[in-house]
Design a protein around this motif. Structure first.
Motif, PDB file in Angstrom:
ATOM      1  N   ASN A 225      43.650 -76.984 111.191  1.00 37.87           N
ATOM      2  CA  ASN A 225      43.349 -77.539 112.513  1.00 37.87           C
ATOM      3  C   ASN A 225      42.360 -78.687 112.336  1.00 37.87           C
ATOM      4  OD1 ASN A 225      42.570 -78.114 115.148  1.00 37.87           O
ATOM      5  ND2 ASN A 225      42.565 -75.971 115.791  1.00 37.87           N
ATOM      6  N   SER A 226      42.883 -79.869 112.027  1.00 35.12           N
ATOM      7  CA  SER A 226      42.023 -81.004 111.677  1.00 35.12           C
ATOM      8  C   SER A 226      41.150 -81.448 112.844  1.00 35.12           C
ATOM      9  CB  SER A 226      42.866 -82.170 111.176  1.00 35.12           C
ATOM     10  OG  SER A 226      43.840 -82.551 112.130  1.00 35.12           O
ATOM     11  N   ALA A 227      41.656 -81.372 114.065  1.00 33.62           N
ATOM     12  CA  ALA A 227      40.867 -81.794 115.223  1.00 33.62           C
ATOM     13  C   ALA A 227      39.653 -80.891 115.408  1.00 33.62           C
ATOM     14  CB  ALA A 227      41.735 -81.790 116.474  1.00 33.62           C
ATOM     15  N   ALA A 228      39.870 -79.572 115.318  1.00 29.64           N
ATOM     16  CA  ALA A 228      38.753 -78.637 115.485  1.00 29.64           C
ATOM     17  C   ALA A 228      37.749 -78.795 114.357  1.00 29.64           C
ATOM     18  CB  ALA A 228      39.283 -77.207 115.536  1.00 29.64           C
ATOM     19  N   ARG A 229      38.234 -79.005 113.143  1.00 32.59           N
ATOM     20  CA  ARG A 229      37.318 -79.132 112.015  1.00 32.59           C
ATOM     21  C   ARG A 229      36.466 -80.403 112.142  1.00 32.59           C
ATOM     22  NH1 ARG A 229      39.275 -76.927 106.344  1.00 32.59           N
ATOM     23  NH2 ARG A 229      37.002 -76.773 106.278  1.00 32.59           N
ATOM     24  N   ALA A 230      37.056 -81.462 112.667  1.00 34.93           N
ATOM     25  CA  ALA A 230      36.285 -82.688 112.901  1.00 34.93           C
ATOM     26  C   ALA A 230      35.211 -82.461 113.958  1.00 34.93           C
ATOM     27  CB  ALA A 230      37.213 -83.819 113.316  1.00 34.93           C
ATOM     28  N   LEU A 231      35.560 -81.732 115.013  1.00 27.23           N
ATOM     29  CA  LEU A 231      34.587 -81.400 116.048  1.00 27.23           C
ATOM     30  C   LEU A 231      33.408 -80.651 115.449  1.00 27.23           C
ATOM     31  CD1 LEU A 231      33.524 -80.714 118.934  1.00 27.23           C
ATOM     32  CD2 LEU A 231      35.114 -78.778 118.910  1.00 27.23           C
ATOM     33  N   TYR A 232      33.696 -79.650 114.633  1.00 23.87           N
ATOM     34  CA  TYR A 232      32.619 -78.830 114.093  1.00 23.87           C
ATOM     35  C   TYR A 232      31.791 -79.584 113.053  1.00 23.87           C
ATOM     36  CZ  TYR A 232      35.136 -75.197 116.579  1.00 23.87           C
ATOM     37  OH  TYR A 232      35.754 -74.468 117.570  1.00 23.87           O
ATOM     38  N   ARG A 233      32.422 -80.476 112.306  1.00 22.54           N
ATOM     39  CA  ARG A 233      31.637 -81.312 111.382  1.00 22.54           C
ATOM     40  C   ARG A 233      30.622 -82.155 112.149  1.00 22.54           C
ATOM     41  NH1 ARG A 233      36.508 -81.822 108.516  1.00 22.54           N
ATOM     42  NH2 ARG A 233      37.025 -83.745 109.644  1.00 22.54           N
ATOM     43  N   SER A 234      31.015 -82.635 113.323  1.00 18.30           N
ATOM     44  CA  SER A 234      30.103 -83.456 114.119  1.00 18.30           C
ATOM     45  C   SER A 234      28.897 -82.664 114.601  1.00 18.30           C
ATOM     46  CB  SER A 234      30.842 -84.064 115.318  1.00 18.30           C
ATOM     47  OG  SER A 234      31.092 -83.080 116.324  1.00 18.30           O
ATOM     48  N   LEU A 235      29.009 -81.333 114.608  1.00 21.73           N
ATOM     49  CA  LEU A 235      27.926 -80.463 115.033  1.00 21.73           C
ATOM     50  C   LEU A 235      27.135 -79.896 113.857  1.00 21.73           C
ATOM     51  CD1 LEU A 235      29.829 -78.570 117.872  1.00 21.73           C
ATOM     52  CD2 LEU A 235      27.878 -80.108 118.188  1.00 21.73           C
ATOM     53  N   GLY A 236      27.462 -80.335 112.644  1.00 25.64           N
ATOM     54  CA  GLY A 236      26.700 -79.916 111.474  1.00 25.64           C
ATOM     55  C   GLY A 236      27.321 -78.814 110.647  1.00 25.64           C
ATOM     56  N   PHE A 237      28.547 -78.421 110.966  1.00 25.42           N
ATOM     57  CA  PHE A 237      29.212 -77.370 110.182  1.00 25.42           C
ATOM     58  C   PHE A 237      29.821 -78.003 108.923  1.00 25.42           C
ATOM     59  CE2 PHE A 237      28.923 -75.532 114.372  1.00 25.42           C
ATOM     60  CZ  PHE A 237      28.687 -74.191 114.137  1.00 25.42           C
TER      61      PHE A 237
END
Length: 253
Positions: A225-237
């Protein structure tokens, strides 16, 4: 804490954040059987100090799940990779690869957001939003398995909802276990996606946990799920603690 210790703490935290109302301890394995569509709460799971070869309990697990009208499903974390071979040799097929990712809350900066509401229990509007955001899981969201699951959480928790012009546009909830926040059920209404609502909702939960002295945050996301993973990277994950997949019982027919 070593990486493996943190990965195991996250394993335990995620199980407590998404509990099964029905479960069985079976020779050192945790068999969960909530009903509904969620694989996590309908699978056999290894325990931190338990056995690693599931061969001796396969027949018993199959019998228990068969009595419930389900096929047996084993959850295989990468920190217990020894499970894979015995299950594959018995014809269990792999599916559903998922990542457990981590963020250090010391790095999280957030300002109070009046559009994100936090509550200790999910409102009917929150549960209805969950249904609208997950139409393929609507039976779980609106029916008893999901309600029983969230009602079974005993650790400190918060249900977050973001509203825009009075409309509930994004949801998530968080559970605190052993200095670790677990984020679950992140969703955005289909009419309001790609506008940062989910990020602000999750950020609100992270800020809530940090204000309580919590040091880290984890969540589980489907590997592709590339979209979700990008979202979470933006939050520091930015740290992947482990992965897991499932092994499903071959068709008895």
């Amino acid at each position: 804490m070593t990486t493996d210790d943190l990965a195991w703490t996250a394993e335990e935290a995620c199980q407590n954040a998404w509990p099964s109302p029905r479960q069985v301890l079976l020779e050192g394995w945790l068999l969960r059987a909530s009903g509904g569509q969620t694989r996590r709460t309908n699978s056999v799971n290894p325990l931190r100090s338990g056995p690693r070869d599931p061969s001796r309990i396969v027949a018993a697990a199959e019998g228990i799940y068969r009595s419930l009208g389900q096929s047996a499903l084993f959850r295989v974390p990468s920190i217990v990779a020894e499970m894979d071979g015995p299950l594959e040799r018995q014809g269990y097929a792999a599916e559903g690869e998922t990542c457990t990712i981590f963020a250090d809350l010391a790095d999280h900066r957030t300002e109070p957001d009046g559009t994100v509401e936090l509550s200790e229990t999910p409102s009917e509007a929150w549960l209805a939003a969950r249904t609208a955001m997950n139409p393929t899981e609507s039976a779980d969201a609106a029916g008893s398995p999901y309600r029983q699951m969230v009602g079974s959480i005993v650790l400190p928790k918060a249900f977050a909802a973001r509203r825009v012009d009075g409309a509930l546009v994004a949801i998530a909830y968080g559970v605190i276990h052993d200095q670790l926040l677990v984020v679950e059920s992140v969703g955005t209404h289909p009419d309001h996606r790609q506008r940062g609502h989910a990020a602000r909702t999750v950020s609100g939960l992270m800020g809530w946990a940090k204000s309580r002295g919590i040091q880290g945050c984890c969540l589980q996301v489907v590997a592709d799920n590339s979209a979700a993973r990008a979202l979470y990277r933006s939050l520091g994950f930015g740290t992947e603690l482990s992965r897991y997949h499932y092994r499903r019982q071959p068709d008895a027919g």
